[in-house]
Design a protein around this motif. Structure first.
Motif, PDB file in Angstrom:
ATOM      1  N   ALA A 129       0.809  -1.223   0.000  1.00  0.00           N
ATOM      2  CA  ALA A 129       0.000   0.000   0.000  1.00  0.00           C
ATOM      3  C   ALA A 129       0.838   1.266   0.000  1.00  0.00           C
ATOM      4  N   ASP A 130       2.128   1.157   0.288  1.00  0.00           N
ATOM      5  CA  ASP A 130       2.985   2.348   0.339  1.00  0.00           C
ATOM      6  C   ASP A 130       3.624   2.663  -1.008  1.00  0.00           C
ATOM      7  N   ILE A 131       3.077   2.130  -2.080  1.00  0.00           N
ATOM      8  CA  ILE A 131       3.744   2.211  -3.382  1.00  0.00           C
ATOM      9  C   ILE A 131       3.993   3.629  -3.845  1.00  0.00           C
ATOM     10  N   ASP A 132       3.008   4.515  -3.747  1.00  0.00           N
ATOM     11  CA  ASP A 132       3.152   5.831  -4.376  1.00  0.00           C
ATOM     12  C   ASP A 132       4.277   6.643  -3.751  1.00  0.00           C
ATOM     13  N   THR A 133       4.341   6.671  -2.428  1.00  0.00           N
ATOM     14  CA  THR A 133       5.434   7.390  -1.774  1.00  0.00           C
ATOM     15  C   THR A 133       6.774   6.742  -2.074  1.00  0.00           C
ATOM     16  N   ALA A 134       6.828   5.421  -1.944  1.00  0.00           N
ATOM     17  CA  ALA A 134       8.099   4.712  -2.139  1.00  0.00           C
ATOM     18  C   ALA A 134       8.585   4.818  -3.572  1.00  0.00           C
ATOM     19  N   ALA A 135       7.690   4.621  -4.550  1.00  0.00           N
ATOM     20  CA  ALA A 135       8.121   4.643  -5.955  1.00  0.00           C
ATOM     21  C   ALA A 135       8.660   6.007  -6.345  1.00  0.00           C
TER      22      ALA A 135
END
Length: 453
Positions: free
Chosen positions: A161-167
């Motif tokens: 679920a943390d994809i957008d920040t991490a990517a």
């Protein structure tokens, strides 16, 4: 009788230093064509000069990566710099620590586990294809677009679920770290990392940002009681060794950063050039598309479909032959060895190159031509094992090679369902960072297939 390997042509004072720095792949290719399967390179000025050895035959590669792997270790400058930049994960660890890590992580890469990621790859590729419908002039630049696709897919698998920040952070900071690794690995004299030069400060800031986002997500997963979570960070925090021990948070971070490096840039390169080659060869593109349409009949590609897409799989393998993501692999000899009749001294840096061996005329007829049918089962059976080795080989073969094949074939099938491709750039210069990359634009013109979902 063991002989000394022939010396590559070079500058009287600098040897092959500038040639290897400015055109590494071309220098290796020319050396192979001029001098054969084992070539010695003198690198640097007198007093700082080093010798390194290029090994280009399939049999020689097998010695280095396979049968004599214990004598050829990951102790050269490249691996030292990767280790200091992104930690001592599965790519760089050695001996008992490598065995321990591989044993703990292998269950995360079983075929059934990896098959479950096909839906993520399809969804990200379908979203990308949808965005392409509004591309200016119907043209996209493949290297940038495939980097986004594979980064988002791998980030979803790793971070959930943390994809957008991490990517976003990974996409911004990883290239800074990667450029530093390459620059420092080839420098005759390496400036200590602690010196406050502009380059060191930029690299340290990028590394700190990568560490920060990984550490934050890992801490959240360790505190989370959700037993149904299946992102890879969660699975890594739950991994156990035979004695019940776990990876500590720093070791989990090391693995995550290595997976980001190995799992997104490499497949992005392979997808970029697979689509580029299909765009340049319309007959191959139509053959691949017809296979996709027949096998899938408009539905999403899944892991079970790989066996139904043999030609598309051959296209992806041929793209990795011509443009292997890891174009050069280095080792250091522990003890003196003999390869193809030539002496390799103890302590020598030894490099094998998929880029060169994949063009070796002994194994590949008309080696610069694009021909996916080189990878029919019969053709593959007729070649030496190490004539094609984009994933390395031996005990250190890439743990994620099945995932890379799955990501590549599912991604290609999804994009071919929705678009036709025509090449805008027919000649693409190449560059080397931590992986092989296009050094110029790789543009294609799109025609949407309005009849597809």
């Amino acid at each position: 009788m063991t002989k000394q390997a022939p010396l590559a042509d070079g500058h009287p004072l600098l040897g092959s230093l500038r040639d290897l720095r400015d055109d590494t792949l071309g220098t290796y290719l020319r050396a192979h064509r001029s001098h054969g399967d084992v070539v010695r390179f003198a690198v640097g000025p007198p007093g700082l000069r080093a010798s390194l050895y290029g090994v280009f035959s399939a049999e020689g590669v097998q010695r280095v990566l396979g049968t004599d792997a214990a004598n050829f270790r990951k102790e050269n400058n490249v691996y030292t710099e990767i280790r200091e930049s992104v930690g001592n994960g599965l790519l760089t660890s050695q001996d008992a620590e490598y065995v321990r890590q591989r044993r703990m992580i292998q269950p995360l890469f079983t075929r059934s586990r990896v098959d479950a990621y096909a839906g993520i790859v399809h969804d990200e590729a379908a979203d990308l294809a949808k965005r392409w419908e509004s591309a200016p002039d119907g043209t996209v630049e493949l290297s940038r677009e495939m980097d986004v696709l594979t980064l988002r897919a791998v980030a979803r698998i790793l971070f959930g679920a943390d994809i957008d920040t991490a990517a976003g952070i990974v996409g911004r900071e990883f290239p800074v770290v990667g450029s530093s690794v390459l620059r420092r690995a080839v420098a005759p004299v390496r400036i200590p990392r602690g010196w406050p030069t502009p380059a060191n400060r930029r690299t340290a800031a990028a590394q700190a940002e990568l560490y920060r986002i990984c550490d934050r997500i890992i801490a959240r997963r360790l505190a989370d009681a959700d037993q149904d979570a299946r992102d890879m960070i969660t699975l890594l925090t739950r991994a156990r060794d035979e004695d019940g021990s776990r990876l500590d948070p720093e070791a989990v971070r090391d693995q995550v950063l290595i997976f980001l490096l190995a799992g997104h840039e490499t497949t992005a390169t392979a997808l970029t050039f697979a689509l580029h080659l299909l765009a340049r060869h319309p007959e191959a593109q139509e053959r691949a598309r017809a296979e996709v349409d027949l096998a899938l009949d408009g539905r999403p590609a899944a892991a079970a479909d790989l066996d139904r897409l043999p030609y598309l799989t051959r296209v992806f393998k041929e793209a990795m032959r011509l443009y292997p993501s890891v174009a050069i692999m280095g080792r250091r000899a522990v003890a003196e060895a003999e390869i193809d009749g030539y002496a390799i001294p103890a302590g020598a840096d030894v490099y094998v190159s998929p880029y060169v061996t994949h063009r070796h005329p002994a194994y590949w007829q008309d080696p610069d031509a694009f021909d996916p049918d080189r990878f029919t089962p019969a053709a593959e059976a007729d070649r030496p094992r190490y004539a094609w080795f984009p994933f390395g080989g031996g005990p250190r073969a890439c743990i994620g090679q099945y995932f890379s094949m799955l990501e590549g074939v599912v991604g290609l099938a999804t994009l071919l369902q929705r678009h036709r491709f025509a090449a805008v750039d027919t000649r693409v210069p190449l560059g080397l960072a931590m992986t092989l990359q296009a050094a110029g634009p790789v543009r294609v013109r799109l025609t949407a297939r309005g009849d597809r979902p």
